[in-house]
Design an enzyme around this catalytic site. Structure first.
Site, short mmCIF file in Angstrom:
data_model
loop_
_atom_site.label_atom_id
_atom_site.label_comp_id
_atom_site.label_asym_id
_atom_site.label_seq_id
_atom_site.Cartn_x
_atom_site.Cartn_y
_atom_site.Cartn_z
N GLN A 122 -21.49 37.97 -24.93
CA GLN A 122 -21.05 37.51 -23.61
C GLN A 122 -19.54 37.72 -23.45
OE1 GLN A 122 -21.14 33.23 -23.18
NE2 GLN A 122 -21.25 33.30 -20.95
N GLY A 123 -19.16 38.63 -22.57
CA GLY A 123 -17.74 38.91 -22.37
C GLY A 123 -17.20 38.26 -21.10
N TYR A 124 -17.04 36.96 -21.15
CA TYR A 124 -16.46 36.23 -20.01
C TYR A 124 -14.99 35.91 -20.27
CZ TYR A 124 -20.82 35.03 -17.41
OH TYR A 124 -21.95 35.05 -16.65
N SER A 125 -14.75 35.09 -21.32
CA SER A 125 -13.40 34.55 -21.54
C SER A 125 -12.39 35.63 -21.89
CB SER A 125 -13.42 33.52 -22.66
OG SER A 125 -14.40 32.56 -22.41
N SER A 157 -18.67 35.62 -29.06
CA SER A 157 -19.48 35.28 -30.22
C SER A 157 -20.39 36.43 -30.62
CB SER A 157 -20.35 34.06 -29.91
OG SER A 157 -19.54 32.95 -29.64
N GLU A 240 -26.68 28.76 -19.42
CA GLU A 240 -25.93 28.49 -20.64
C GLU A 240 -25.80 26.99 -20.83
OE1 GLU A 240 -21.99 30.23 -20.84
OE2 GLU A 240 -21.64 29.43 -22.85
N SER A 380 -15.55 22.98 -21.08
CA SER A 380 -15.04 21.93 -21.96
C SER A 380 -15.46 20.54 -21.47
CB SER A 380 -13.51 22.00 -22.03
OG SER A 380 -12.97 21.52 -20.81
N GLU A 382 -13.61 18.17 -20.67
CA GLU A 382 -12.78 17.77 -19.52
C GLU A 382 -13.31 18.41 -18.24
OE1 GLU A 382 -11.51 18.86 -22.46
OE2 GLU A 382 -10.73 16.94 -23.15
C1 LIG Z 1 -16.88 28.69 -30.85
C2 LIG Z 1 -16.66 29.31 -29.51
C3 LIG Z 1 -17.53 30.28 -29.04
C4 LIG Z 1 -17.30 30.89 -27.81
N1 LIG Z 1 -18.13 31.91 -27.41
C5 LIG Z 1 -17.84 32.60 -26.26
C6 LIG Z 1 -18.58 33.74 -25.88
O1 LIG Z 1 -19.50 34.15 -26.59
N2 LIG Z 1 -18.24 34.39 -24.77
C7 LIG Z 1 -17.22 33.97 -23.96
O2 LIG Z 1 -16.97 34.59 -22.93
N3 LIG Z 1 -16.47 32.89 -24.29
C8 LIG Z 1 -16.76 32.20 -25.43
N4 LIG Z 1 -15.99 31.10 -25.80
C9 LIG Z 1 -14.83 30.76 -24.98
C10 LIG Z 1 -14.95 29.44 -24.24
O3 LIG Z 1 -15.76 29.57 -23.14
C11 LIG Z 1 -13.52 28.98 -23.89
O4 LIG Z 1 -12.91 28.60 -25.09
C12 LIG Z 1 -13.50 27.83 -22.93
O5 LIG Z 1 -13.84 28.27 -21.66
C13 LIG Z 1 -12.12 27.16 -22.86
O6 LIG Z 1 -11.11 28.09 -22.58
P1 LIG Z 1 -9.81 28.18 -23.49
O7 LIG Z 1 -10.25 28.26 -24.89
O8 LIG Z 1 -8.99 29.28 -22.96
O9 LIG Z 1 -9.08 26.80 -23.28
P2 LIG Z 1 -8.21 26.36 -22.02
O10 LIG Z 1 -8.95 26.66 -20.78
O11 LIG Z 1 -6.84 26.88 -22.16
O12 LIG Z 1 -8.23 24.78 -22.21
C14 LIG Z 1 -7.32 24.08 -23.05
C15 LIG Z 1 -7.48 22.61 -22.78
O13 LIG Z 1 -7.15 22.33 -21.43
C16 LIG Z 1 -8.19 21.62 -20.79
N5 LIG Z 1 -8.22 21.95 -19.37
C17 LIG Z 1 -8.23 23.19 -18.81
N6 LIG Z 1 -8.29 23.09 -17.50
C18 LIG Z 1 -8.33 21.77 -17.18
C19 LIG Z 1 -8.43 21.03 -15.97
N7 LIG Z 1 -8.49 21.63 -14.79
N8 LIG Z 1 -8.46 19.69 -16.05
C20 LIG Z 1 -8.41 19.07 -17.24
N9 LIG Z 1 -8.32 19.72 -18.42
C21 LIG Z 1 -8.29 21.05 -18.39
C22 LIG Z 1 -9.43 22.05 -21.51
O14 LIG Z 1 -10.47 21.11 -21.35
C23 LIG Z 1 -8.92 22.12 -22.94
O15 LIG Z 1 -8.92 20.85 -23.49
C24 LIG Z 1 -16.22 30.49 -27.02
C25 LIG Z 1 -15.35 29.48 -27.49
C26 LIG Z 1 -15.55 28.92 -28.71
C27 LIG Z 1 -14.58 27.86 -29.19
#
Ligand SMILES: Cc1cc2nc3c(=O)[nH]c(=O)nc-3n(C[C@H](O)[C@H](O)[C@H](O)COP(=O)(O)OP(=O)(O)OC[C@H]3O[C@@H](n4cnc5c(N)ncnc54)[C@H](O)[C@@H]3O)c2cc1C
Ligand SMILES: Cc1cc2nc3c(=O)[nH]c(=O)nc-3n(C[C@H](O)[C@H](O)[C@H](O)COP(=O)(O)OP(=O)(O)OC[C@H]3O[C@@H](n4cnc5c(N)ncnc54)[C@H](O)[C@@H]3O)c2cc1C
Lengths: 395, 378
Positions: A122-125, A157, A240, A380, A382
């Site tokens: 999954q290439g989202y993030s 992942s 998901e 997340s 939050e």
């Molecule tokens: C083990 C693992 C597997 C993953 N697998 C995939 C995958 O296969 N494909 C894929 O595309 N992605 C994947 N992800 C990515 C995942 O979707 C992102 O980590 C997630 O969306 C959070 O983004 P970030 O890590 O950039 O954190 P950030 O968005 O930078 O968040 C940092 C902190 O800020 C908080 N925050 C952000 N915005 C707000 C708000 N508006 N209000 C309050 N708090 C806020 C968050 O809750 C968090 O605590 C994976 C992540 C992990 C850890």
């Protein structure tokens, strides 16, 4: 068929097909993913039986089971330690393609997904687009019948094991950020793609960063229309986030804690299961797990009646992941220093050496570590609370 | 009670801060963790040269006479820099046991070497399935004439891979569950019949499983009184718990700082994520927990140094509070970092693992809450 007979049929199948090696891979899971080879071996067995995609409509290869039967199947698989199947294709992409894919796409991709020939990631993030997914910047620029893709995806992942990736890309910078996103299917062996593994805190690799440098992808690989990707992506996210039964994970965790508590001794030299403080603490978490179980059942009831889980799926994601984390903490307290030895080789199903600590202690620390991510990925904790505040409470 | 540091104490704190911040950056630390021995002998030698190893020993044995407060100051900075060298195992624990319980001859043999950086010690007490209380030790040894014969095994002996000597807690009388009858025996790690299986731990340190088969040791190697090891251990365990908690406080403060910094830089939804109130409040709570721990830590150090009647009560409060605050701070540091917080590349997760390891030693939160309740009824 009544549910009991159905359960018996599933058990008989598991008894027959779930080999000790496959079970071992399930026992050794320390995250949502099991050993890749074991996962795919199990995938193929289920495919042969016709049980690989119970949640899909029958016409596309589903089983036609009732919701109850699907739940029973998941529960039996998990509790007998079957390795978990990869969700990216079966749980996310498949249902989305069935809804949004063209006839050609469905005919081409769905059978290959079912058989295990294609493995999807999954290439989202992206580095700059996590919670704020719509700000993604990996670009796809039209060039004849192709797009040229540049940018990078992160936290992907199992990208290291996948031959396909579904991506959200930016096809327009006009208007709202959501309005310029497209959904596209990409072959991982296209020129210009490189995959960099990311080492996790447990010392192992599950996630990767995927780089796109002038990657040429046919326009025909778009799912839906250009710039319509956000709608497609959101539909996929519902699968998901929803559909996962945390209760079953909790049951597996509780069984493990009970085993630890019936073999390990506390500071008074008594078995943990006779320690009233431990029992109260375990019960406190188990009560929340039970409340969640009935919430999941309520949702199932609503779905059966043709309804929609709505924001209750955010509730399940929050309580499901946080309860799981609390169970991890209880295990850590039972095991004390026994959780400290770092023996990652022993987490491979084909490991034949000598374990340093008991089997149930081997996985304790990496599970605790890896499960911290559960409140981060898939929206997340939050963000999920924000969804409840906005959509349910109208704030 | 207002704690004012002496000039020497302030200097110790500043020297530790300065040296480690300049020479023990996270990258340097990771290099050590990934090396085969995951231990750096040059660093250790420098710790000796700076007088850190000698700091808490009495002047008669070549130390500077420091106490709990000095142990705390140094341990806290070791926590800030995530130092993996075994100050806790070798100095706070092993060294103090040898200094308090060994004969002059043994002291001159081992303590001089230890203080000059040439002797590593491990304390081997826990046994499979029995690792929450020292009274739960069953391994027995037989005494005959002026020697003692060891048979049995010990599990997860921290610093066991690096150790030159092992202090083995075993029974010369009584049975599992009794505090009486335990003896502490100093054994050379390469003694005949002493076999170890070495490995790394999740927090980047080293440990070993030990087995002893017919290991013969002179009776003079028993530290303290035979059968009364718990008396010797009690004050050392107290100071040891303080040291671990101070290390945790150091780690927590680094986590709070790093999280505040990161959330100011990280932008999502067009603004720094530090602007989201839920995250601001979370960080305020992290800060509150950190400062509560720091207050208990300072009070405990002072009370231990002054043999205050409440010292053990305060210590139990400290360990219990550090357990919950440590988890709260470490979990949320990762949570607020998002995905990047779950990687090996960032230091965040390494603090988390060290805090988890500290929480798993010398009593869980529940254990110390019960102890606190018991002591406060006295
Ligand atoms: C083990 C693992 C597997 C993953 N697998 C995939 C995958 O296969 N494909 C894929 O595309 N992605 C994947 N992800 C990515 C995942 O979707 C992102 O980590 C997630 O969306 C959070 O983004 P970030 O890590 O950039 O954190 P950030 O968005 O930078 O968040 C940092 C902190 O800020 C908080 N925050 C952000 N915005 C707000 C708000 N508006 N209000 C309050 N708090 C806020 C968050 O809750 C968090 O605590 C994976 C992540 C992990 C850890
Ligand atoms: C027992 C009692 C004695 C008092 N005595 C005095 C007195 O002697 N003299 C005097 O002048 N006043 C007095 N007060 C009034 C007191 O100072 C106010 O109640 C207080 O300032 C809160 O204002 P409010 O009641 O209007 O609540 P609001 O300000 O409306 O707050 C309601 C809720 O919203 C939250 N909230 C508000 N703003 C924010 C924000 N920016 N972010 C997050 N949450 C927010 C609050 O925390 C609270 O939970 C007293 C109040 C009480 C209850």
């Amino acid at each position: 068929m009544n549910d009991n007979n159905f359960r018996a049929e599933v058990r008989a199948f598991l008894q027959e097909e779930l080999t000790p090696e496959l079970k071992r891979a399930g026992e050794l899971m320390t995250s949502v993913f099991a050993d890749f080879d074991a996962t795919m071996a199990w995938h193929r067995k289920l495919y042969q039986k016709g049980w690989v995609a119970p949640d899909w409509p029958e016409a596309y290869g589903g089983t036609g089971w009732t919701l109850n039967q699907r739940y029973i199947f998941q529960e039996e698989c998990k509790l007998s330690n079957a390795p978990a199947l990869l969700p990216m294709g079966l749980q996310m992409l498949g249902p989305m393609l069935i809804h949004y894919g063209s006839d050609e796409q469905k005919a081409h991709y769905l059978p290959r997904l079912l058989s295990g020939e294609d493995v999807w990631c999954q290439g989202y993030s992206e580095p700059g687009a996590g919670s704020d997914l719509a700000s993604l910047s990996t670009s796809a620029v039209r060039d004849g019948d192709d797009y040229l893709i540049n940018g990078s995806k992160i936290w992907t992942s199992y990208a290291q094991h996948s031959n396909k990736i579904f991506c959200l890309v930016r096809t327009s910078k006009e208007g709202a950020p959501q309005a310029g996103i497209s959904f596209i299917l990409v072959d991982m062996d296209t020129d210009g793609i490189t995959v960099e593994p990311i080492v996790g805190l447990d010392g192992r690799v599950e996630q990767c960063q995927v780089f796109f440098d002038g990657v040429r992808v046919p326009v025909a690989n778009l799912v839906g229309e250009e710039n319509q990707g956000w709608e497609v992506a959101k539909y996929l996210l519902e699968f998901e986030r929803g559909g996962h039964n945390f209760t079953i994970d909790h049951k597996k965790q509780m069984a493990k804690i009970r085993k630890q508590a019936s073999e390990e001794y506390d500071a008074d030299g008594c078995l943990w299961r006779d320690n009233s403080v431990f029992n109260a603490r375990f019960a406190e978490v188990a009560v929340d797990a039970l409340a969640l179980e009935y919430t999941e059942l309520r949702i199932k009831g609503a779905l059966n009646a043709g309804g929609n889980p709505g924001a209750l799926s955010s509730l399940c994601k929050i309580v499901g992941t946080e309860t799981g984390q609390r169970f991890n903490e209880i295990s850590m307290d039972i095991l004390g220093p026994q959780a400290l030895p770092f023996q990652i080789a022993a987490l491979e199903p084909d490991f034949e050496g000598e374990l340093i600590v008991a089997d149930y202690a081997l996985t304790c620390m990496p599970e605790y570590i890896n499960n911290r991510a559960a409140t981060i990925y898939g929206g997340s904790a939050e963000i999920q609370r924000d969804i409840i505040a906005k959509r349910v409470l109208g704030l | 009670m207002y704690i004012e540091f002496s000039e020497e104490q302030r200097m110790l704190k500043e020297s530790a801060e300065k040296y480690l911040n300049e020479n023990y950056e996270f990258e340097a630390r990771q290099k050590i963790v990934k090396s085969d021995s995951n231990y750096c002998s040059t660093q250790w030698q420098t710790f000796a040269d700076l007088g850190w190893l000698a700091m808490t020993f009495a002047e008669e044995v070549g130390g500077f006479g420091g106490g709990a407060l000095e142990t705390m100051l140094l341990s806290e900075q070791l926590g800030v820099n995530l130092v993996v060298e075994p100050y806790f195992e070798t100095v706070v624990f092993g060294g103090q046991l040898i200094s308090a319980g060994a004969s002059d001859e043994i002291k001159s043999r081992y303590l001089d070497a230890l203080i000059s950086g040439h002797c590593q010690v491990a304390f081997a007490w826990s046994e499979t399935k029995h690792h929450h209380a020292m009274s739960d030790v069953a391994m027995a040894a037989s005494v005959s004439g002026d020697s003692i014969l060891l048979n049995g095994s010990k599990t997860v002996v921290l610093n066991g891979a690096a150790a030159d000597v092992v202090l083995v807690l075993l029974r010369t009388a009584g049975e599992r569950g009794q505090s009486d009858g335990l003896s502490l025996v100093l054994v050379d790690a390469d003694a005949e019949g002493c076999v170890r299986r070495s490995y790394k731990t999740y927090d980047g340190r080293n440990a070993a499983e030990f087995s002893f088969s017919n290991v013969n040791v002179p009776l003079a190697n028993v530290l303290g009184e035979q059968g009364s090891a718990m008396e010797l251990l009690a004050p050392v365990v107290n100071r040891g718990i303080l040291s671990l908690c101070a290390e945790a406080v150091g780690a927590m403060s680094a986590l709070v700082d790093a999280t505040v910094d990161y959330t100011k830089q990280r932008k999502q939804f067009g603004r720094s994520i530090s602007r989201f109130q839920v995250l601001r409040h979370r960080m305020a709570d992290m800060f509150i927990d950190l400062e509560l721990c720091r207050s208990l830590m300072l009070a405990t150090a002072w009370k231990l140094d002054h043999s205050d009647a409440d010292a053990e009560l305060t210590l139990a409060a400290l360990k219990a509070k550090v357990a919950s605050a440590g988890k709260f701070i470490a979990h949320n540091a990762i949570q607020l970092h998002g995905g990047i917080g779950t990687t090996d590349e960032l230091k965040i997760g390494h603090y988390f693992k060290r805090i988890a390891a500290i929480n798993s030693q010398f009593g869980s939160r529940d254990f110390h809450l019960a102890r606190f309740a018991q002591l406060s009824q006295k």
